[in-house]
Design an enzyme around this catalytic site. Structure first.
Site, short mmCIF file in Angstrom:
data_model
loop_
_atom_site.label_atom_id
_atom_site.label_comp_id
_atom_site.label_asym_id
_atom_site.label_seq_id
_atom_site.Cartn_x
_atom_site.Cartn_y
_atom_site.Cartn_z
N ASP A 67 13.36 -3.57 -5.67
CA ASP A 67 13.65 -4.60 -4.67
C ASP A 67 14.29 -5.79 -5.40
O ASP A 67 13.68 -6.85 -5.54
CB ASP A 67 12.36 -5.00 -3.95
CG ASP A 67 11.77 -3.84 -3.18
OD1 ASP A 67 12.39 -3.43 -2.19
OD2 ASP A 67 10.72 -3.32 -3.59
N HIS A 108 4.13 1.92 -8.14
CA HIS A 108 3.14 0.85 -8.03
C HIS A 108 2.16 0.90 -9.21
O HIS A 108 1.77 -0.13 -9.76
CB HIS A 108 2.32 1.00 -6.74
CG HIS A 108 3.11 0.83 -5.49
ND1 HIS A 108 3.38 1.87 -4.64
CD2 HIS A 108 3.66 -0.27 -4.91
CE1 HIS A 108 4.07 1.44 -3.60
NE2 HIS A 108 4.26 0.14 -3.74
N GLY A 148 0.81 -1.21 0.00
CA GLY A 148 0.00 0.00 0.00
C GLY A 148 0.84 1.26 0.00
O GLY A 148 2.02 1.23 -0.35
#
Ligand code: PAF
Length: 288
Positions: free
Chosen positions: A152, A37, A31
């Protein structure tokens, strides 16, 4: 867009979609969504008819001294962004739904080796927490495709290894890091930076770029390159955990014959722990 909070509701919708035919993509997130995102959601749309986005701040991947409690939770703002991005379903389970019973007793998935180096050395247990929640989400959604950010980098390597070792039939897609105009990788944790730290933060990416440039000019003295980069970050007030040159994907220590690298770094700046990486292929003629 549907919003569901339980596995039973989620499975009901997935079953209906499966009966109607068509692929399903999953974008797992914690979130506090930003443009990085949304890029994942857009890419997911290109891969599948239905896009599920999970929003779950996963306690298993935080150690007791980390920011689990203060991690920004902005579900309503996330929901609005996901509607605009055309997601089909937001899955936002409470902790008790993901981990019923005692958290310490939850079955965990380990990807040894890859999970104990680099970030795993500084965040013990982190990647077991990530691998566990990602496998749970895969079992709940049963997606054809799952989309993750390359920021990541090590997480992506762990997940690829996990699905390979456990024969999980999900196609894993990594998407290039989305950056601010000054090069800083977008991250929910950037909001922990004070204005002066925010101004200094792009140095991390610039420093990785300088390591890559030196390699493109033929340098292969990786340890010295790493030491120079660490010194530069420290002089600017950062507290680096590591700067390292690794073989791309496997994250093994490189040899002089390797050509495909990932240069990775993690550094504290005030209360924020920044991570970043650059993947690079060096042509043979670049060798000195
Ligand atoms: O990258 C993240 O946001 C998280 O680590 C993930 C993959 C959603 C698992 O909690």
């Amino acid at each position: 867009m549907l919003t569901v909070h339980t596995v039973a509701e989620l499975r009901g919708h997935i079953q209906r979609w499966r009966t109607a035919g068509g692929n399903i993509a999953l974008v797992p997130t914690m979130g506090n969504l930003h443009a990085g995102h949304i890029r994942l959601v857009e890419h997911a749309h290109e891969q599948a008819e239905r896009v599920v986005v999970s929003v779950f701040v996963n306690p298993l991947q935080f150690s007791p001294d980390e920011d689990f409690k203060s991690y920004p939770r902005t579900l309503e703002a996330d929901r609005i962004q996901l509607v605009a991005a055309g997601a089909d379903l937001l899955f936002a389970p409470p902790v008790e739904e993901m981990y019923p019973g005692e958290e310490q007793c939850v079955t965990r998935v380990e990807v040894p080796g890859l999970s104990s180096i680099l970030d795993g050395e500084f965040r013990p247990g982190h990647f077991a927490g990530v691998a566990t929640v990602v496998l749970k989400l895969f079992n709940m959604v049963q997606p054809d495709v799952a989309v993750f950010g390359q920021k990541d980098y090590q997480q992506l390597a762990v997940i690829r290894r996990l699905i390979r070792d456990l024969c999980v039939p999900v196609n894993i897609i990594g998407i290039a890091t989305v950056r601010e105009n000054d090069g800083l990788a977008m991250s929910s944790r950037n909001q922990y930076l004070t204005p002066s730290e925010r101004a200094a933060a792009p140095l991390l990416y610039r420093t990785l770029g300088e390591v890559v440039q030196a390699m493109e000019h033929g340098r292969r003295d990786f340890q010295r390159l790493e030491a120079e980069a660490l010194r530069k970050l420290r002089m600017a007030g950062m507290r680096p955990d590591y700067v390292t040159v690794r073989v791309a994907q496997t994250l093994a220590a490189p040899t002089a014959d390797d050509r495909h690298f990932a240069v990775l770094a993690a550094a504290w700046l005030g209360k924020a722990r920044l991570i970043d990486n650059i993947e690079v292929r060096i042509a043979a003629q670049a060798d000195a």
